[in-house]
Design a protein around this motif. Structure first.
Motif, PDB file in Angstrom:
ATOM      1  N   ILE A  69       6.056  -8.578  -7.817  1.00 37.89           N
ATOM      2  CA  ILE A  69       5.089  -8.385  -6.731  1.00 37.89           C
ATOM      3  C   ILE A  69       5.360  -7.060  -6.026  1.00 37.89           C
ATOM      4  O   ILE A  69       4.435  -6.289  -5.736  1.00 37.89           O
ATOM      5  N   THR A  70       6.627  -6.794  -5.759  1.00 36.08           N
ATOM      6  CA  THR A  70       7.004  -5.537  -5.107  1.00 36.08           C
ATOM      7  C   THR A  70       6.628  -4.345  -5.976  1.00 36.08           C
ATOM      8  O   THR A  70       6.127  -3.321  -5.483  1.00 36.08           O
ATOM      9  N   ALA A  71       6.843  -4.464  -7.275  1.00 35.01           N
ATOM     10  CA  ALA A  71       6.503  -3.370  -8.189  1.00 35.01           C
ATOM     11  C   ALA A  71       4.992  -3.143  -8.233  1.00 35.01           C
ATOM     12  O   ALA A  71       4.532  -1.992  -8.269  1.00 35.01           O
ATOM     13  N   ARG A  76      -1.888   1.834  -0.624  1.00 30.34           N
ATOM     14  CA  ARG A  76      -2.567   3.090  -0.312  1.00 30.34           C
ATOM     15  C   ARG A  76      -1.666   4.037   0.464  1.00 30.34           C
ATOM     16  O   ARG A  76      -2.075   5.151   0.791  1.00 30.34           O
ATOM     17  N   THR A  77      -0.443   3.605   0.781  1.00 31.24           N
ATOM     18  CA  THR A  77       0.480   4.462   1.536  1.00 31.24           C
ATOM     19  C   THR A  77       1.718   4.871   0.745  1.00 31.24           C
ATOM     20  O   THR A  77       2.398   5.821   1.128  1.00 31.24           O
ATOM     21  N   ALA A  78       2.028   4.165  -0.347  1.00 30.06           N
ATOM     22  CA  ALA A  78       3.206   4.506  -1.148  1.00 30.06           C
ATOM     23  C   ALA A  78       2.863   5.653  -2.099  1.00 30.06           C
ATOM     24  O   ALA A  78       2.049   5.491  -3.017  1.00 30.06           O
ATOM     25  N   ILE A 123      -3.438   3.545  -6.325  1.00 29.92           N
ATOM     26  CA  ILE A 123      -4.442   3.642  -5.260  1.00 29.92           C
ATOM     27  C   ILE A 123      -4.190   4.872  -4.395  1.00 29.92           C
ATOM     28  O   ILE A 123      -5.140   5.565  -3.991  1.00 29.92           O
ATOM     29  N   TYR A 124      -2.945   5.165  -4.123  1.00 26.43           N
ATOM     30  CA  TYR A 124      -2.623   6.376  -3.361  1.00 26.43           C
ATOM     31  C   TYR A 124      -3.137   7.620  -4.089  1.00 26.43           C
ATOM     32  O   TYR A 124      -3.745   8.515  -3.490  1.00 26.43           O
ATOM     33  N   ARG A 125      -2.919   7.675  -5.400  1.00 16.50           N
ATOM     34  CA  ARG A 125      -3.345   8.849  -6.166  1.00 16.50           C
ATOM     35  C   ARG A 125      -4.871   8.925  -6.268  1.00 16.50           C
ATOM     36  O   ARG A 125      -5.451  10.023  -6.226  1.00 16.50           O
ATOM     37  N   ILE A 126      -5.520   7.770  -6.386  1.00 20.22           N
ATOM     38  CA  ILE A 126      -6.985   7.762  -6.410  1.00 20.22           C
ATOM     39  C   ILE A 126      -7.528   8.338  -5.108  1.00 20.22           C
ATOM     40  O   ILE A 126      -8.450   9.178  -5.102  1.00 20.22           O
TER      41      ILE A 126
END
Length: 353
Positions: free
Chosen positions: A72-74, A82-84, A89-92
Protein backbone atom coordinates in the motif's frame (compact mmCIF):
# COMPACT_ATOMS: atom_id res chain seq x y z
CA UNK A 1 -14.95 32.43 14.25
CA UNK A 2 -12.71 30.30 12.04
CA UNK A 3 -12.54 26.77 13.42
CA UNK A 4 -11.07 23.79 11.63
CA UNK A 5 -12.09 20.30 12.61
CA UNK A 6 -10.29 17.11 11.69
CA UNK A 7 -10.67 13.88 13.58
CA UNK A 8 -7.19 12.89 14.77
CA UNK A 9 -5.65 9.89 13.08
CA UNK A 10 -8.36 9.53 10.46
CA UNK A 11 -8.60 10.19 6.76
CA UNK A 12 -10.55 12.53 4.52
CA UNK A 13 -13.21 9.92 3.98
CA UNK A 14 -15.94 9.43 6.54
CA UNK A 15 -15.16 6.46 8.74
CA UNK A 16 -17.24 3.31 8.89
CA UNK A 17 -16.71 1.92 12.38
CA UNK A 18 -15.65 -1.69 11.93
CA UNK A 19 -17.08 -3.23 15.04
CA UNK A 20 -15.48 -6.64 14.69
CA UNK A 21 -12.15 -5.42 13.43
CA UNK A 22 -11.17 -1.98 14.58
CA UNK A 23 -12.92 -1.18 17.82
CA UNK A 24 -13.91 -4.53 19.22
CA UNK A 25 -11.74 -7.12 17.54
CA UNK A 26 -10.65 -8.61 20.81
CA UNK A 27 -14.25 -9.28 21.76
CA UNK A 28 -15.26 -10.94 18.52
CA UNK A 29 -13.07 -13.45 16.71
CA UNK A 30 -9.50 -12.29 16.28
CA UNK A 31 -8.25 -12.28 19.86
CA UNK A 32 -9.48 -15.74 20.81
CA UNK A 33 -6.51 -18.08 21.22
CA UNK A 34 -4.25 -15.61 19.38
CA UNK A 35 -1.21 -16.14 21.57
CA UNK A 36 -1.71 -19.89 21.69
CA UNK A 37 -2.10 -20.51 17.97
CA UNK A 38 -0.10 -17.67 16.43
CA UNK A 39 -2.60 -17.65 13.56
CA UNK A 40 -4.22 -14.32 14.37
CA UNK A 41 -2.48 -11.02 14.00
CA UNK A 42 -3.59 -7.43 14.55
CA UNK A 43 -1.65 -4.30 13.67
CA UNK A 44 -1.98 -0.58 13.05
CA UNK A 45 0.12 1.48 10.66
CA UNK A 46 -0.11 4.60 8.52
CA UNK A 47 -0.39 5.05 4.77
CA UNK A 48 -2.48 7.01 2.26
CA UNK A 49 -2.75 9.79 4.83
CA UNK A 50 -4.76 7.49 7.10
CA UNK A 51 -4.52 4.90 9.83
CA UNK A 52 -4.30 1.37 8.43
CA UNK A 53 -5.66 -1.29 10.78
CA UNK A 54 -5.30 -4.97 9.98
CA UNK A 55 -6.83 -8.04 11.59
CA UNK A 56 -5.77 -11.24 9.84
CA UNK A 57 -6.19 -14.93 10.54
CA UNK A 58 -4.06 -17.55 8.81
CA UNK A 59 -0.75 -19.35 8.95
CA UNK A 60 1.23 -16.38 7.62
CA UNK A 61 -0.88 -13.61 9.18
CA UNK A 62 1.96 -11.47 10.50
CA UNK A 63 4.05 -11.71 7.33
CA UNK A 64 1.01 -11.01 5.17
CA UNK A 65 0.11 -7.92 7.20
CA UNK A 66 3.64 -6.59 6.69
CA UNK A 67 3.37 -7.24 2.95
CA UNK A 68 0.01 -5.47 2.75
CA UNK A 69 1.29 -2.32 4.45
CA UNK A 70 4.46 -2.39 2.36
CA UNK A 71 2.58 -2.66 -0.93
CA UNK A 72 0.00 0.00 0.00
CA UNK A 73 2.83 2.37 0.89
CA UNK A 74 4.60 1.58 -2.37
CA UNK A 75 1.42 2.22 -4.40
CA UNK A 76 1.06 5.59 -2.75
CA UNK A 77 4.70 6.56 -3.24
CA UNK A 78 5.14 5.24 -6.78
CA UNK A 79 1.70 5.71 -8.29
CA UNK A 80 -1.04 7.63 -6.49
CA UNK A 81 0.45 10.50 -4.50
CA UNK A 82 0.24 13.98 -5.99
CA UNK A 83 2.89 15.28 -3.57
CA UNK A 84 5.55 12.54 -3.60
CA UNK A 85 8.12 13.53 -6.21
CA UNK A 86 8.52 10.78 -8.79
CA UNK A 87 5.09 9.20 -8.34
CA UNK A 88 3.11 8.72 -11.53
CA UNK A 89 0.42 11.24 -10.55
CA UNK A 90 3.04 13.77 -9.48
CA UNK A 91 4.78 13.43 -12.85
CA UNK A 92 1.49 13.66 -14.76
CA UNK A 93 0.65 16.90 -12.99
CA UNK A 94 4.14 18.28 -13.52
CA UNK A 95 3.74 17.63 -17.26
CA UNK A 96 0.29 19.26 -17.54
CA UNK A 97 -0.06 20.88 -20.92
CA UNK A 98 -0.81 17.83 -23.08
CA UNK A 99 2.70 16.44 -22.62
CA UNK A 100 2.67 12.64 -22.71
CA UNK A 101 3.71 11.02 -19.45
CA UNK A 102 4.60 7.35 -19.40
CA UNK A 103 3.19 5.64 -16.30
CA UNK A 104 3.10 2.18 -14.81
CA UNK A 105 0.53 -0.33 -16.04
CA UNK A 106 -1.24 -0.28 -12.65
CA UNK A 107 -1.57 3.50 -12.75
CA UNK A 108 -2.93 3.46 -16.30
CA UNK A 109 -5.48 0.77 -15.41
CA UNK A 110 -6.62 2.61 -12.29
CA UNK A 111 -6.95 5.88 -14.17
CA UNK A 112 -8.96 4.20 -16.92
CA UNK A 113 -11.34 2.63 -14.42
CA UNK A 114 -11.68 5.86 -12.47
CA UNK A 115 -12.37 7.98 -15.54
CA UNK A 116 -15.12 5.52 -16.49
CA UNK A 117 -16.63 6.07 -13.03
CA UNK A 118 -16.37 9.83 -13.49
CA UNK A 119 -18.31 9.52 -16.73
CA UNK A 120 -20.90 7.15 -15.25
CA UNK A 121 -21.51 9.62 -12.42
CA UNK A 122 -22.00 12.47 -14.93
CA UNK A 123 -19.04 14.23 -13.33
CA UNK A 124 -20.17 13.99 -9.70
CA UNK A 125 -16.82 12.27 -9.26
CA UNK A 126 -14.02 14.23 -10.94
CA UNK A 127 -10.35 13.55 -10.24
CA UNK A 128 -9.26 16.84 -11.86
CA UNK A 129 -10.24 19.06 -8.91
CA UNK A 130 -6.76 19.17 -7.38
CA UNK A 131 -6.27 22.90 -7.91
CA UNK A 132 -9.76 23.69 -6.59
CA UNK A 133 -9.10 21.64 -3.45
CA UNK A 134 -5.80 23.44 -2.99
CA UNK A 135 -7.57 26.80 -3.19
CA UNK A 136 -9.83 25.81 -0.30
CA UNK A 137 -6.92 24.45 1.75
CA UNK A 138 -9.19 22.35 3.94
CA UNK A 139 -7.01 20.26 6.23
CA UNK A 140 -4.12 22.71 6.01
CA UNK A 141 -3.18 25.86 7.86
CA UNK A 142 -4.24 27.82 4.78
CA UNK A 143 -7.96 26.96 4.79
CA UNK A 144 -10.16 29.72 3.42
CA UNK A 145 -13.24 30.44 1.34
CA UNK A 146 -11.86 31.35 -2.10
CA UNK A 147 -13.43 34.29 -3.96
CA UNK A 148 -16.13 33.24 -6.43
CA UNK A 149 -14.07 34.52 -9.35
CA UNK A 150 -11.10 32.39 -8.35
CA UNK A 151 -13.25 29.26 -8.11
CA UNK A 152 -14.83 29.98 -11.49
CA UNK A 153 -11.41 30.40 -13.11
CA UNK A 154 -10.12 27.15 -11.60
CA UNK A 155 -13.22 25.23 -12.65
CA UNK A 156 -12.58 26.17 -16.27
CA UNK A 157 -9.39 24.12 -16.08
CA UNK A 158 -11.09 21.02 -14.66
CA UNK A 159 -12.92 18.24 -16.45
CA UNK A 160 -12.22 14.50 -16.38
CA UNK A 161 -13.02 14.34 -20.10
CA UNK A 162 -9.86 16.28 -20.86
CA UNK A 163 -7.65 13.49 -19.50
CA UNK A 164 -6.41 11.00 -22.07
CA UNK A 165 -5.02 7.55 -21.23
CA UNK A 166 -3.52 5.73 -24.21
CA UNK A 167 -1.83 2.45 -23.34
CA UNK A 168 0.60 3.55 -20.60
CA UNK A 169 0.73 7.25 -21.54
CA UNK A 170 -1.35 10.03 -19.97
CA UNK A 171 -1.96 13.58 -21.17
CA UNK A 172 -4.07 16.41 -19.74
CA UNK A 173 -4.22 20.19 -20.25
CA UNK A 174 -2.16 22.91 -18.64
CA UNK A 175 -3.47 24.13 -15.32
CA UNK A 176 -5.21 20.87 -14.49
CA UNK A 177 -4.21 18.86 -11.41
CA UNK A 178 -5.18 15.23 -10.87
CA UNK A 179 -6.08 14.17 -7.34
CA UNK A 180 -6.70 10.50 -6.53
CA UNK A 181 -7.82 11.20 -2.97
CA UNK A 182 -11.37 10.00 -3.62
CA UNK A 183 -10.23 6.53 -4.65
CA UNK A 184 -6.79 5.95 -3.10
CA UNK A 185 -7.96 4.23 0.05
CA UNK A 186 -10.27 1.98 -1.92
CA UNK A 187 -7.34 0.99 -4.13
CA UNK A 188 -5.37 0.22 -0.97
CA UNK A 189 -8.16 -2.15 0.08
CA UNK A 190 -8.04 -3.87 -3.32
CA UNK A 191 -4.32 -4.38 -2.81
CA UNK A 192 -4.94 -5.83 0.65
CA UNK A 193 -7.57 -8.27 -0.64
CA UNK A 194 -5.32 -9.55 -3.44
CA UNK A 195 -2.43 -10.14 -1.04
CA UNK A 196 -4.60 -11.82 1.60
CA UNK A 197 -6.07 -14.21 -0.98
CA UNK A 198 -2.68 -14.98 -2.53
CA UNK A 199 -1.13 -15.78 0.85
CA UNK A 200 -3.75 -18.24 2.04
CA UNK A 201 -5.27 -15.99 4.70
CA UNK A 202 -8.48 -17.42 6.15
CA UNK A 203 -10.08 -14.18 7.36
CA UNK A 204 -9.10 -10.53 7.09
CA UNK A 205 -10.47 -7.10 7.84
CA UNK A 206 -8.29 -4.22 6.67
CA UNK A 207 -9.34 -0.62 7.21
CA UNK A 208 -7.68 2.30 5.42
CA UNK A 209 -9.33 5.46 6.68
CA UNK A 210 -12.97 5.24 5.66
CA UNK A 211 -12.55 2.26 3.32
CA UNK A 212 -12.65 -1.32 4.53
CA UNK A 213 -11.89 -4.70 3.01
CA UNK A 214 -13.75 -7.77 4.29
CA UNK A 215 -12.32 -11.11 3.22
CA UNK A 216 -12.86 -14.75 4.09
CA UNK A 217 -11.83 -17.89 2.28
CA UNK A 218 -15.23 -19.29 3.28
CA UNK A 219 -18.41 -17.99 1.67
CA UNK A 220 -20.22 -18.62 4.96
CA UNK A 221 -18.28 -16.08 6.99
CA UNK A 222 -20.01 -12.81 7.93
CA UNK A 223 -18.63 -9.57 9.32
CA UNK A 224 -20.33 -6.97 11.49
CA UNK A 225 -19.74 -3.41 10.30
CA UNK A 226 -20.91 -0.39 12.24
CA UNK A 227 -21.85 2.84 10.44
CA UNK A 228 -20.67 5.91 12.27
CA UNK A 229 -23.05 8.41 13.80
CA UNK A 230 -22.25 11.62 11.84
CA UNK A 231 -22.95 13.69 14.95
CA UNK A 232 -20.95 11.50 17.30
CA UNK A 233 -17.37 10.55 17.94
CA UNK A 234 -15.37 8.16 15.78
CA UNK A 235 -16.36 5.26 18.04
CA UNK A 236 -20.11 5.93 18.00
CA UNK A 237 -22.22 4.15 15.42
CA UNK A 238 -25.90 4.47 14.53
CA UNK A 239 -26.44 1.21 12.71
CA UNK A 240 -24.93 -2.17 11.93
CA UNK A 241 -24.48 -4.06 8.67
CA UNK A 242 -23.90 -7.82 8.53
CA UNK A 243 -21.90 -8.51 5.39
CA UNK A 244 -19.91 -11.17 3.59
CA UNK A 245 -16.82 -10.59 1.43
CA UNK A 246 -16.57 -7.16 -0.15
CA UNK A 247 -15.60 -3.56 0.36
CA UNK A 248 -17.23 -0.78 2.37
CA UNK A 249 -16.51 2.95 1.99
CA UNK A 250 -18.10 5.93 3.68
CA UNK A 251 -18.04 9.61 2.71
CA UNK A 252 -19.33 12.23 5.13
CA UNK A 253 -19.34 15.97 5.74
CA UNK A 254 -18.19 15.60 9.35
CA UNK A 255 -14.70 14.21 8.88
CA UNK A 256 -12.71 17.16 7.62
CA UNK A 257 -14.06 20.68 7.63
CA UNK A 258 -13.79 24.19 8.99
CA UNK A 259 -16.38 26.65 10.22
CA UNK A 260 -16.49 30.33 9.37
CA UNK A 261 -19.26 32.79 10.11
CA UNK A 262 -21.43 30.01 11.50
CA UNK A 263 -21.21 27.94 8.31
CA UNK A 264 -19.49 24.60 7.85
CA UNK A 265 -17.25 24.05 4.81
CA UNK A 266 -16.35 20.39 4.32
CA UNK A 267 -13.83 18.79 1.98
CA UNK A 268 -16.14 16.96 -0.46
CA UNK A 269 -16.41 19.43 -3.32
CA UNK A 270 -19.13 19.46 -5.96
CA UNK A 271 -17.32 19.49 -9.33
CA UNK A 272 -20.18 21.51 -10.83
CA UNK A 273 -19.82 24.43 -8.41
CA UNK A 274 -16.38 24.16 -6.82
CA UNK A 275 -18.02 24.50 -3.40
CA UNK A 276 -18.66 21.83 -0.74
CA UNK A 277 -21.40 19.48 -1.93
CA UNK A 278 -24.87 20.26 -0.60
CA UNK A 279 -27.12 17.31 -1.40
CA UNK A 280 -28.89 17.15 1.95
CA UNK A 281 -26.79 14.18 3.10
CA UNK A 282 -24.40 13.87 6.01
CA UNK A 283 -22.95 10.52 4.92
CA UNK A 284 -23.14 7.74 2.36
CA UNK A 285 -21.83 4.22 2.94
CA UNK A 286 -21.36 2.00 -0.12
CA UNK A 287 -20.85 -1.77 -0.26
CA UNK A 288 -19.70 -3.53 -3.42
CA UNK A 289 -17.09 -5.97 -4.75
CA UNK A 290 -14.39 -3.43 -5.66
CA UNK A 291 -12.45 -1.23 -3.28
CA UNK A 292 -11.83 1.43 -5.90
CA UNK A 293 -15.50 1.49 -6.88
CA UNK A 294 -16.78 1.60 -3.30
CA UNK A 295 -14.54 4.57 -2.53
CA UNK A 296 -15.40 6.43 -5.72
CA UNK A 297 -19.12 5.70 -5.45
CA UNK A 298 -19.39 6.93 -1.86
CA UNK A 299 -18.00 10.29 -2.96
CA UNK A 300 -20.11 10.48 -6.12
CA UNK A 301 -23.30 9.52 -4.28
CA UNK A 302 -22.65 12.09 -1.57
CA UNK A 303 -22.47 14.75 -4.29
CA UNK A 304 -25.45 13.43 -6.26
CA UNK A 305 -27.87 12.89 -3.40
CA UNK A 306 -30.17 9.94 -2.88
CA UNK A 307 -32.39 9.89 -5.98
CA UNK A 308 -29.68 10.56 -8.56
CA UNK A 309 -27.40 7.96 -6.96
CA UNK A 310 -29.68 5.00 -7.49
CA UNK A 311 -28.97 4.38 -11.22
CA UNK A 312 -25.24 4.72 -10.58
CA UNK A 313 -25.32 2.21 -7.76
CA UNK A 314 -27.30 -0.20 -9.92
CA UNK A 315 -24.78 0.12 -12.75
CA UNK A 316 -21.99 -1.01 -10.43
CA UNK A 317 -24.05 -3.66 -8.56
CA UNK A 318 -23.50 -1.65 -5.40
CA UNK A 319 -25.66 -1.05 -2.33
CA UNK A 320 -25.71 1.94 0.01
CA UNK A 321 -26.88 3.45 3.27
CA UNK A 322 -27.78 7.14 3.02
CA UNK A 323 -28.02 9.39 6.09
CA UNK A 324 -29.79 12.71 5.65
CA UNK A 325 -29.12 15.88 7.57
CA UNK A 326 -32.50 15.47 9.28
CA UNK A 327 -31.56 12.07 10.71
CA UNK A 328 -33.54 10.07 8.17
CA UNK A 329 -31.83 6.90 6.95
CA UNK A 330 -32.51 5.11 3.68
CA UNK A 331 -31.06 1.72 2.79
CA UNK A 332 -31.05 0.32 -0.75
CA UNK A 333 -32.81 -2.98 -1.41
CA UNK A 334 -29.82 -5.29 -1.25
CA UNK A 335 -28.96 -4.18 2.29
CA UNK A 336 -32.42 -3.88 3.83
CA UNK A 337 -32.27 -7.28 5.51
CA UNK A 338 -28.62 -6.81 6.46
CA UNK A 339 -28.94 -3.44 8.22
CA UNK A 340 -30.05 -2.84 11.80
CA UNK A 341 -30.67 0.65 13.16
CA UNK A 342 -29.18 0.80 16.65
CA UNK A 343 -29.82 4.47 17.46
CA UNK A 344 -33.57 4.88 17.14
CA UNK A 345 -33.63 8.10 19.16
CA UNK A 346 -31.46 10.03 16.74
CA UNK A 347 -32.33 8.35 13.43
CA UNK A 348 -35.39 7.11 11.55
CA UNK A 349 -35.53 4.51 8.80
CA UNK A 350 -37.48 5.66 5.75
CA UNK A 351 -38.20 4.19 2.32
CA UNK A 352 -36.70 7.14 0.45
CA UNK A 353 -35.10 10.51 1.16
Amino acid sequence: MDVEKKRPGLSMKGTAVIVCAVLAAAAVFFAVDYYRTGRRYSSAGYAMGAVVTQNLEGRSAQETAAKILQDITAAERKSLSRTAEGSDIYRINAAAGNIRTEVGADTAARLTETLALCKASSGALDITLGAVSDAWGIGTGARRVPPAGEIAALLRQTGYGKVRVEAAAVTHPEGQSLDMGAIGKGIACDIAKDIAAANGIDKAVVSVGGSVMLYSSSDRETFTVGIRNPDGTASEYMGILTLKNGFVSTSGNYEKYFELGGKRYHHILDPATGYPADSGLTSVTVFCQSGLASDALSTACFVLGYEKSLPLLEKYSAQAVFIGGDGKVCVTGGLKDLFKLTDERGFTLVDQL
